[in-house]
Design an enzyme around this catalytic site. Structure first.
Site, PDB file in Angstrom:
ATOM      1  N   ILE A  16       5.939   3.050  -3.285  1.00  0.00           N
ATOM      2  CA  ILE A  16       6.416   2.201  -4.545  1.00  0.00           C
ATOM      3  C   ILE A  16       5.697   0.983  -4.777  1.00  0.00           C
ATOM      4  O   ILE A  16       5.615   0.532  -5.946  1.00  0.00           O
ATOM      5  CB  ILE A  16       7.780   1.678  -3.916  1.00  0.00           C
ATOM      6  CG1 ILE A  16       8.816   2.902  -3.580  1.00  0.00           C
ATOM      7  CG2 ILE A  16       8.333   0.663  -4.924  1.00  0.00           C
ATOM      8  CD1 ILE A  16       9.999   2.241  -2.881  1.00  0.00           C
ATOM      9  N   GLY A  17       4.873   0.491  -3.714  1.00  0.00           N
ATOM     10  CA  GLY A  17       3.878  -0.496  -4.035  1.00  0.00           C
ATOM     11  C   GLY A  17       2.880   0.001  -5.118  1.00  0.00           C
ATOM     12  O   GLY A  17       2.698  -0.826  -6.124  1.00  0.00           O
TER      13      GLY A  17
ATOM     14  N   ASP B 153      20.456   2.911  -8.523  1.00  0.00           N
ATOM     15  CA  ASP B 153      21.768   3.810  -8.654  1.00  0.00           C
ATOM     16  C   ASP B 153      22.549   3.393 -10.039  1.00  0.00           C
ATOM     17  O   ASP B 153      22.942   4.538 -10.660  1.00  0.00           O
ATOM     18  CB  ASP B 153      22.800   3.225  -7.659  1.00  0.00           C
ATOM     19  CG  ASP B 153      21.900   3.066  -6.254  1.00  0.00           C
ATOM     20  OD1 ASP B 153      21.673   4.124  -5.557  1.00  0.00           O
ATOM     21  OD2 ASP B 153      21.792   2.066  -5.735  1.00  0.00           O
TER      22      ASP B 153
ATOM     23  N   ALA C 185       0.754  -1.274   0.056  1.00  0.00           N
ATOM     24  CA  ALA C 185       0.069   0.119   0.074  1.00  0.00           C
ATOM     25  C   ALA C 185       1.019   1.224   0.097  1.00  0.00           C
ATOM     26  O   ALA C 185       0.385   2.429  -0.003  1.00  0.00           O
ATOM     27  CB  ALA C 185      -1.050  -0.094   1.149  1.00  0.00           C
TER      28      ALA C 185
ATOM     29  N   HIS D 198      24.008   0.723  -1.014  1.00  0.00           N
ATOM     30  CA  HIS D 198      22.946   1.586  -1.705  1.00  0.00           C
ATOM     31  C   HIS D 198      22.883   2.689  -0.803  1.00  0.00           C
ATOM     32  O   HIS D 198      22.139   2.889   0.353  1.00  0.00           O
ATOM     33  CB  HIS D 198      21.744   0.694  -1.702  1.00  0.00           C
ATOM     34  CG  HIS D 198      20.594   1.783  -2.300  1.00  0.00           C
ATOM     35  ND1 HIS D 198      20.541   2.667  -3.356  1.00  0.00           N
ATOM     36  CD2 HIS D 198      19.585   2.270  -1.559  1.00  0.00           C
ATOM     37  CE1 HIS D 198      19.540   3.563  -3.195  1.00  0.00           C
ATOM     38  NE2 HIS D 198      18.847   3.251  -2.359  1.00  0.00           N
TER      39      HIS D 198
ATOM     40  N   ASN E 263      14.913   0.173   2.598  1.00  0.00           N
ATOM     41  CA  ASN E 263      16.404   0.476   3.191  1.00  0.00           C
ATOM     42  C   ASN E 263      16.397   0.125   4.685  1.00  0.00           C
ATOM     43  O   ASN E 263      15.778   0.069   5.531  1.00  0.00           O
ATOM     44  CB  ASN E 263      16.397   1.883   2.868  1.00  0.00           C
ATOM     45  CG  ASN E 263      16.836   2.164   1.544  1.00  0.00           C
ATOM     46  OD1 ASN E 263      17.632   1.440   1.061  1.00  0.00           O
ATOM     47  ND2 ASN E 263      16.332   3.179   0.907  1.00  0.00           N
TER      48      ASN E 263
ATOM     49  N   ARG F 266      13.188   6.863   4.432  1.00  0.00           N
ATOM     50  CA  ARG F 266      13.821   7.903   5.173  1.00  0.00           C
ATOM     51  C   ARG F 266      13.135   9.393   4.831  1.00  0.00           C
ATOM     52  O   ARG F 266      12.644   9.357   3.661  1.00  0.00           O
ATOM     53  CB  ARG F 266      15.516   7.859   4.321  1.00  0.00           C
ATOM     54  CG  ARG F 266      16.219   8.916   4.940  1.00  0.00           C
ATOM     55  CD  ARG F 266      17.818   8.682   4.308  1.00  0.00           C
ATOM     56  NE  ARG F 266      17.888   8.644   2.971  1.00  0.00           N
ATOM     57  CZ  ARG F 266      18.931   9.185   2.484  1.00  0.00           C
ATOM     58  NH1 ARG F 266      19.654  10.136   3.088  1.00  0.00           N
ATOM     59  NH2 ARG F 266      19.148   9.299   1.195  1.00  0.00           N
TER      60      ARG F 266
ATOM     61  N   VAL G 283      14.190  -4.180  -1.527  1.00  0.00           N
ATOM     62  CA  VAL G 283      14.237  -2.863  -1.653  1.00  0.00           C
ATOM     63  C   VAL G 283      14.333  -1.624  -0.527  1.00  0.00           C
ATOM     64  O   VAL G 283      14.772  -0.957  -0.481  1.00  0.00           O
ATOM     65  CB  VAL G 283      12.925  -2.423  -2.603  1.00  0.00           C
ATOM     66  CG1 VAL G 283      12.779  -0.908  -3.046  1.00  0.00           C
ATOM     67  CG2 VAL G 283      12.847  -3.392  -3.922  1.00  0.00           C
TER      68      VAL G 283
END
Ligand code: NAD
Ligand code: LMR
Length: 329
Positions: free
Chosen positions: A17-18, A160, A14, A188, A132, A93, A130
């Protein structure tokens, strides 16, 4: 030839990115136009309702390849029989945070998910982390899945890699698809090292074409390495569509292979190649052959590159030590 459906589990379904990822998986861009998919969406209880809304929209696309959607807040259920696990769900983040701040917050998610993958995943499971800090989260998940081969746990550095391709294309006027053999090394994070010394532009050595060490050291490397923070600063939220795109590229190439004469970048469990301590999840130059990633071997690493690779690998060592001391592995 029509294939059997592949079960793809997306955690954090949800989230932003999803939302950018699921429609592309369901439309066939992840595994190709001949492979039907069954989606499993894993969310925390508070976000299940939002995931249900996304599932309604997926239904409304009437994707011919989509053979079912299950939604769960239970990792065991979500990973039962999974073939491709996209571990996206984590706290992103926000402005002013470094990835290290996320280690403890997100480390706690990936141990239980590793256990659930160990308990129920299909024999051919492939895992892409994916969320972080992606490399160390992959390390944690792998540590909790002793029955799954280590090479099935990967961390995403393809974003990246794609960022580096785009920056190099802009500098040289080349088209992105004229550039081959770029490499992202290490973590990453802002210490990552985008390496153009083996890259080629239309068959010519990229470092020679650029011929500008100041640009390399002072512009290209920091721009690529700090692009995530620049996106957060500009958008007020971390990258989403480009991250989803990179996840599609990573799994697509892992399953279907990388083009001859090129390589890409992925975070893999180190086998000791290039002096990276065994077991760390570090980005390397990689090709995919017969459904498996292989680290490109035998590249000569100059001093400029070695110093930067060492710094990023040292950060990975420190992250591993931190999660060890927190009891997460
Ligand atoms: P988001 O906050 O929009 O979505 C995260 C989702 O994860 C939320 O819906 C949340 O409810 C869910 N979630 C949290 N804990 C969960 C758990 N235990 N199980 C299942 N779901 C859970 O965040 P986003 O923008 O989609 O980013 C997701 C992650 O991807 C972040 O960690 C972000 O930093 C990272 N990211 C990585 C890259 C990369 O290149 N590797 C690029 C961009 C973002
Ligand atoms: C990115 O690279 O865009 C993400 O990892 C988000 C971040 O925190 O940098």
């Amino acid at each position: 030839m029509v294939h059997a459906p592949v079960t793809v589990t997306v955690t954090g379904a949800a989230g932003q990115i999803g939302y950018a990822l699921l429609f592309r998986v369901a439309s066939g861009q992840l595994l190709g136009p001949e492979t039907p998919v069954k989606l499993r969406l894993l969310e925390i209880p508070q976000a299940v309702k939002a995931a249900e809304g996304t599932a309604m929209e997926l239904d409304d696309c009437a994707f011919p390849l989509l053979k079912g959607i299950d939604i769960s807040d239970d990792a065991r259920q979500a990973f039962d029989g999974v073939n491709v696990a996209l571990l996206v769900g984590a706290r992103p983040r926000t402005k002013g945070m470094e990835r290290g701040d996320l280690l403890e917050a997100n480390g706690g998610i990936f141990g239980p998910q590793g256990e659930a993958i160990n308990a129920g995943a299909a024999d051919d499971v492939r895992v892409l982390v994916v969320g972080n800090p992606a490399n160390t989260n992959a390390l944690i998940a792998k540590a909790h899945a002793p029955d799954v081969p280590a090479d099935r746990f990967t961390a995403m550095t393809r974003l990246d890699h794609n960022r580096a391709l785009s920056q190099l294309a802009a500098k040289t006027g080349a088209a992105v698809d004229e550039i081959t053999k770029l490499t992202i090394w290490g973590n990453h994070s802002a210490t990552q090292y985008p390496d153009i010394f083996h890259a080629e532009i239309g068959g010519k050595n990229a470092a020679e074409v650029v011929n500008d060490e100041a640009w390399l050291a002072d512009e290209f490397i920091p721009t690529v390495a700090k692009r995530g923070a620049a996106i957060i600063e500009a958008r007020g939220a971390s990258s989403a569509a480009s991250a989803a795109n990179a996840a599609i590229d990573h799994v697509h190439d892992w399953v279907l292979g990388t083009p001859e004469g090129d390589w890409t970048s992925a975070g893999l469990v180190s086998d000791g190649s290039y002096g990276v301590p065994e077991g760390l999840v570090s980005s390397f130059p990689v090709v995919s052959r017969n459904g498996s990633w292989e680290i490109v071997q035998g590249l000569e690493i100059n001093d400029f590159s070695q110093q930067r690779i060492d710094a990023s690998v040292q950060e990975l060592v420190e992250e591993r030590d931190t999660v060890t001391s927190l009891g997460l592995i």
